[in-house]
Design an enzyme around this catalytic site. Sequence first.
Site, mmCIF file in Angstrom:
data_model
loop_
_atom_site.group_PDB
_atom_site.id
_atom_site.type_symbol
_atom_site.label_atom_id
_atom_site.label_comp_id
_atom_site.label_asym_id
_atom_site.label_seq_id
_atom_site.Cartn_x
_atom_site.Cartn_y
_atom_site.Cartn_z
ATOM 1 N N ASP A 158 -16.331 12.682 12.819
ATOM 2 C CA ASP A 158 -14.906 12.431 12.662
ATOM 3 C C ASP A 158 -14.242 12.500 14.046
ATOM 4 O OD1 ASP A 158 -12.416 11.950 11.609
ATOM 5 O OD2 ASP A 158 -12.543 13.459 10.041
ATOM 6 N N GLU B 264 -3.374 14.879 6.872
ATOM 7 C CA GLU B 264 -4.237 15.933 7.410
ATOM 8 C C GLU B 264 -3.495 17.265 7.505
ATOM 9 O OE1 GLU B 264 -7.161 14.671 10.350
ATOM 10 O OE2 GLU B 264 -6.373 12.645 10.249
HETATM 11 C C1 BGC Z 1 -5.251 9.098 14.733
HETATM 12 C C2 BGC Z 1 -5.846 9.288 13.374
HETATM 13 C C3 BGC Z 1 -6.759 10.449 13.416
HETATM 14 C C4 BGC Z 1 -6.048 11.659 13.942
HETATM 15 C C5 BGC Z 1 -6.995 12.813 14.052
HETATM 16 C C6 BGC Z 1 -4.570 10.347 15.165
HETATM 17 O O1 BGC Z 1 -4.024 10.170 16.421
HETATM 18 O O2 BGC Z 1 -4.343 8.070 14.720
HETATM 19 O O3 BGC Z 1 -6.532 8.168 12.956
HETATM 20 O O4 BGC Z 1 -7.228 10.694 12.144
HETATM 21 O O5 BGC Z 1 -5.468 11.397 15.188
HETATM 22 O O6 BGC Z 1 -6.400 14.007 14.447
HETATM 23 C C1 BGC Z 2 -9.770 11.722 9.655
HETATM 24 C C2 BGC Z 2 -10.653 10.693 9.020
HETATM 25 C C3 BGC Z 2 -10.378 9.348 9.580
HETATM 26 C C4 BGC Z 2 -10.498 9.367 11.084
HETATM 27 C C5 BGC Z 2 -10.190 8.052 11.739
HETATM 28 C C6 BGC Z 2 -9.785 11.617 11.154
HETATM 29 O O1 BGC Z 2 -8.867 12.472 11.708
HETATM 30 O O2 BGC Z 2 -10.181 13.015 9.272
HETATM 31 O O3 BGC Z 2 -10.461 10.715 7.637
HETATM 32 O O4 BGC Z 2 -11.259 8.425 9.036
HETATM 33 O O5 BGC Z 2 -9.610 10.319 11.598
HETATM 34 O O6 BGC Z 2 -8.870 7.765 11.728
#
Ligand code: BGC
Ligand code: BGC
Length: 859
Positions: free
Chosen positions: A336, A533
């Site tokens: 991830d 998140e």
């Molecule tokens: C991204 C997300 C990602 C997240 C993780 C963001 O800046 O746009 O896609 O899941 O950071 O912390």
């Molecule tokens: C998220 C994922 C996601 C990834 C890409 C991460 O922070 O936990 O679910 O697919 O970002 O955006």
Amino acid sequence: RPHAPCWCGRVVDDGRPTIEGTGDVTPTSGTGEAGIDERLPVLADWPRVQSRVRPDPGLERAVADLVGRMTVAEKVGQITQPDIAFVTPDDVREHHIGSVLNGGGAWPGADKHATAQDWLALADAYWDASVTSNSATRIPVVWGTDAVHGHSNVHGMTVFPHNIGLGAARDPGLLREIGAATARQVRATGQDWAFAPTVAVPRDDRWGRTYEGYSEDPRVTSAYAYEAVIGLQGEDAAGIGADGVIACAKHYLGDGGTTGGTDQGVTAAAEAELINVHGRGYYRAIAAGVQTVMASFSSWSNPELGITEGKVHGSSYLLTEVLKNRLGFDGLVVSDWNGVGQVDGCTNSSCPRAINAGIDVVMVPQDWRAFVATTIGQVESGEIPMTRLDDAVTRILRVKMRAGVFEQPKPSERLHAGDDAALLAPALARRAVRQSLVLLKNDDNLLPLAADAKVLVVGKSADSMQNQTGGWTLTWQGTGNTNADFPAGTTILGGLREALGADNVTFGETAEGVRPGDYDAVIAVIGETPYAEGVGDLGRRTLEAAQRFPEDLAVLDRVAGHGTPVVTVLVTGRPLWVNRELNRSAAFVVAWLPGTEGGGVADLLVQGPNTGAGFTGRLTYSWPRSACQATVNVGDADYDPLFPYGYGLSNGEHGPVGVLDETGPVGGCPDVATDGDLDLFVWGDFPPYRAFVGAPESAAAALGNADTPLDLGNVTATVSEVNVQLDARRIRWTGSGPAEFYLEDRTGAGDLSHLDPATAIVFDVIVHEPPAAAVVLRVVSEAGSAEAVVTGVLRRLPVGERATVKVPLRSLRPAVDLTRVSRPFLVRTDGALTVSFANIRWVPGAADDDDAVGSADLE
Ligand code: BGC
Ligand code: BGC
């Protein structure tokens, strides 16, 4: 309700059950091929899973041949996955990059309104770079995207309900249809890979990703996982169909089981619980042929049980032994977002441990150059064995071959590319919305309303595409969007206007000055605002809706009790304690996060051509009886929800809801994992506290969940990062006059005298620009204020580095009056200073910590 027979069948005699995907798939309808098996057998061990997609010796030979011809640099390029915001097509060519992603809020040209053609053009550019590289192998790059409720990052798309709503529909077949529609959307804009489905089984509703899970109960998750994967990848048992995209089951393993519902936290489950609860979605996803699995940010640890795996990203037991060896998964594991950097001993750009543990593709959005260089070195030195790198690349190429990318033309020439019709699926999405609605209360059979009813619509979510689509929509958090950002679809208000005729609908968002008596019914659309998140974690907040959204209760108070019945529609990503809201409503509908087709809500509220059988949605998450019941799950020994798993009224039924207890918890939830800290600001306002900036010349401004910078002249505020993204507020004192940053109790003042005398004011901080003048830290109570000078403390912190500051309450002068504290945290200076603050709290006992600030340092 009818259930199709369980397809997963056979439990073989050697004690290890085999879970098998059927090879031939008939088109689905109704409950789908998988059905929901109400009696999942308890598993004593990890099962062996037989994928629909069987190994093909010819394909394996072709992969081995390619791997044999690749250089170390080409192999490391294959395992590297940068974000499109940080990698150009030339970089892809030069470094043999195997895959790219667009994270939430990353669009071609950084343009939120980028068209399908813009996405395709960028996809073509990456693809073209990969196949014209000067390497001997020329392996097409693939592009992954979070198409988690439809292709939700892209402007102009139909967006489906989030998974929590699809769960309530209890219809696995619907998941296949939505998966297939999503695959067409993704193909239309040239991507190859959807980071979906999320097969988390959320067990604590405080988790900010609760809405990404189908259910608290693995029975639903398991059936849905199967159908969602077949929907996305297509029905071709040889691999990914010509219509499909690569699917990704996430987040492996135990993401929904963390203590306190903390995102990226610690899952303390026994192995049997991983096998029988959190693992369930993976068995059927793999059986359905899922080709990729994403590792979870969370840890698996429980010292009492002797479990010390730590971060899943570094666990070779979970990634290699369980997933690949025992379950038999032969696809690839992707890490991830910067997940490898959280493994002990690693950084974002260097993590041999994660690769050796079994990560095949490293999502390293930004620091990919350094990652490529260090990883090549680690392979050359043997720290990462060549056999492991070869295995990772083998898995990647196997998936690419099964997906047919070697034979495909460039993205813009593939099936569905640029096809406008593929972007939209309004009828399917609208049906999904109807199926997802759960009717909790319907006194006197109020719903459905007559088609000619005159209604007053109120509430902040009635006309808000942003609130009804939620997180992971156009932007990562789903915030910063206006209705104009959604050319497709309609708001819930728009749907009501269509159903009742615009003349019969009056809208007053705040219900100020309205006359409910003039209408047949009031419809109040209220609920949560978007989050994604950890930003959505409740932490020590309770499940009480009004704690975070008092404005909603105020709206209900304005319209209830006037003799006109109130219908409440709750837009939410999780069950909430809404007893007060229920008491003020004659009918109550949970709409979850319905997506762009608000018309589906109106279809069931108002009798009309689409009403059909009416409400059929049933809870797949138990509804709390009290604000502290964050972990009430079906099957619990002491199960005592307000509305149980499976609850939901049909038209014509009016459940005996009665008058509910409105007593909320006093001073938070005693039983939750609390260390006794008093949280003031955690990722955002922590009720009852709110963050403000103030300067003498201007009215104080609340920071809120502000994406938008605040500027009061003497002071500015923006969102920033101290520990994790978006957890902090960056406050800049411009030096043009006095200004303050403070947290205020919005209920007036609180009695904090129960706190330990050794309490300290604690905050995480990055000093960006040290203080030019004296800085005071102040606690304001109704009896007066007390303060300490923290200039020296801030000056001594290294600029740009994260630190935690602990100021003992007892060192403030004069002594703090704890009985009526209105502002437990205030920072004030006249001079220039720029600081990011996060995790602001009072911590009992911390005044005695070795690293607490000594009184000598507070001059
Ligand atoms: C991204 C997300 C990602 C997240 C993780 C963001 O800046 O746009 O896609 O899941 O950071 O912390
Ligand atoms: C998220 C994922 C996601 C990834 C890409 C991460 O922070 O936990 O679910 O697919 O970002 O955006």
